[in-house]
Write a protein that holds these residues in place. Structure first.
Motif, short mmCIF file in Angstrom:
data_model
loop_
_atom_site.label_atom_id
_atom_site.label_comp_id
_atom_site.label_asym_id
_atom_site.label_seq_id
_atom_site.Cartn_x
_atom_site.Cartn_y
_atom_site.Cartn_z
N ALA A 5 35.35 59.39 35.91
CA ALA A 5 36.67 58.98 36.13
C ALA A 5 37.04 57.45 37.15
O ALA A 5 37.38 56.99 35.99
N TRP A 6 36.12 57.47 37.94
CA TRP A 6 36.40 56.22 38.90
C TRP A 6 35.18 55.09 38.70
O TRP A 6 36.03 53.80 37.72
N GLU A 7 34.40 55.03 37.17
CA GLU A 7 33.66 54.31 36.15
C GLU A 7 34.29 54.21 35.29
O GLU A 7 34.91 53.12 35.02
N GLU A 8 35.40 55.78 34.47
CA GLU A 8 36.72 54.54 34.10
C GLU A 8 36.99 53.72 33.74
O GLU A 8 37.81 52.50 33.31
N GLY A 9 37.91 53.99 35.25
CA GLY A 9 39.44 53.65 35.36
C GLY A 9 38.43 51.82 36.14
O GLY A 9 39.23 51.16 36.10
N TYR A 10 38.04 52.00 36.71
CA TYR A 10 36.91 50.63 36.92
C TYR A 10 36.66 49.74 36.12
O TYR A 10 37.41 48.74 36.66
N ILE A 11 36.03 50.16 34.97
CA ILE A 11 35.56 49.23 34.22
C ILE A 11 36.90 48.78 32.96
O ILE A 11 37.40 47.28 32.60
N GLN A 12 38.04 49.72 33.49
CA GLN A 12 39.23 48.81 32.42
C GLN A 12 39.83 47.74 33.43
O GLN A 12 40.15 47.42 33.27
N ALA A 13 39.93 48.18 34.81
CA ALA A 13 40.77 47.56 35.40
C ALA A 13 40.07 46.07 35.28
O ALA A 13 40.92 45.22 35.64
N VAL A 14 38.75 45.93 36.05
CA VAL A 14 37.53 44.79 35.39
C VAL A 14 38.40 44.05 33.63
O VAL A 14 38.44 42.68 33.50
N LYS A 15 38.95 45.15 32.79
CA LYS A 15 38.86 44.43 31.52
C LYS A 15 40.47 43.32 31.39
O LYS A 15 40.51 42.78 31.01
N ASN A 16 41.39 44.10 32.78
CA ASN A 16 42.66 43.89 32.20
C ASN A 16 42.92 42.64 33.25
O ASN A 16 43.79 42.32 33.11
N MET A 17 41.57 42.80 34.20
CA MET A 17 42.05 41.49 35.46
C MET A 17 41.38 40.05 34.49
O MET A 17 40.48 39.90 34.17
N GLU A 60 34.36 40.54 43.20
CA GLU A 60 33.31 41.69 44.27
C GLU A 60 33.14 42.92 43.01
O GLU A 60 33.93 44.12 42.93
N TYR A 61 32.25 43.73 43.06
CA TYR A 61 31.81 44.49 42.25
C TYR A 61 31.64 45.53 43.08
O TYR A 61 31.02 45.88 44.13
N THR A 62 32.50 47.20 43.23
CA THR A 62 32.93 48.00 44.23
C THR A 62 31.95 48.96 44.18
O THR A 62 32.09 49.80 42.91
N PRO A 63 30.68 48.89 44.91
CA PRO A 63 29.80 50.64 44.03
C PRO A 63 30.77 51.40 44.16
O PRO A 63 31.90 52.11 45.34
N ASN A 64 30.66 52.35 43.42
CA ASN A 64 31.25 54.05 42.54
C ASN A 64 30.75 55.27 43.85
O ASN A 64 29.54 55.57 43.99
#
Length: 105
Positions: free
Chosen positions: A72-84, A94-98
């Motif tokens: 869930a964290w990974e999917e949310g992070y990827i979507q947030a980066v796409k929307n940013m 910067e990438y934040t480690p899961n």
């Protein structure tokens, strides 16, 4: 897609859990007749009594929950980066480690 988990007590064959598994659930079967603890597809078979199985089930559930949180964290992070969309001249964040990855947990 895995939905949830069903806990079956004294279900050696998995026949009681089968309809649940067919609809996307995982099953934990607790029965001393299993011989040894093992996973068999969507079934986790614990070879112990109900009382003895508590610790094994809790350990399995903790790892299961960590895996769900990691995904869930990974999917949310990827979507947030796409929307940013950084403003012109700004750097991407910067990438934040899961924190839920096994090596980080």
């Amino acid at each position: 897609m895995m939905r949830d988990t069903i806990l079956c007590l004294c279900d050696l064959t998995g026949v009681m859990a089968r309809p649940w598994v067919e609809h996307g659930y995982q099953a934990v079967l607790v029965d001393p007749q299993h011989g040894c603890d093992h996973e068999d597809g969507a079934y986790l078979k614990l070879a112990c009594t109900i009382e003895e199985g508590r610790a094994a089930y809790q350990a399995w559930l903790k790892e299961h929950d960590r895996q769900i949180a990691e995904k869930a964290w990974e999917e949310g992070y990827i979507q947030a980066v796409k929307n940013m969309n950084p403003m012109p001249g700004e750097e991407s964040p910067e990438y934040t480690p899961n924190p839920y990855r096994k090596e980080n947990a």
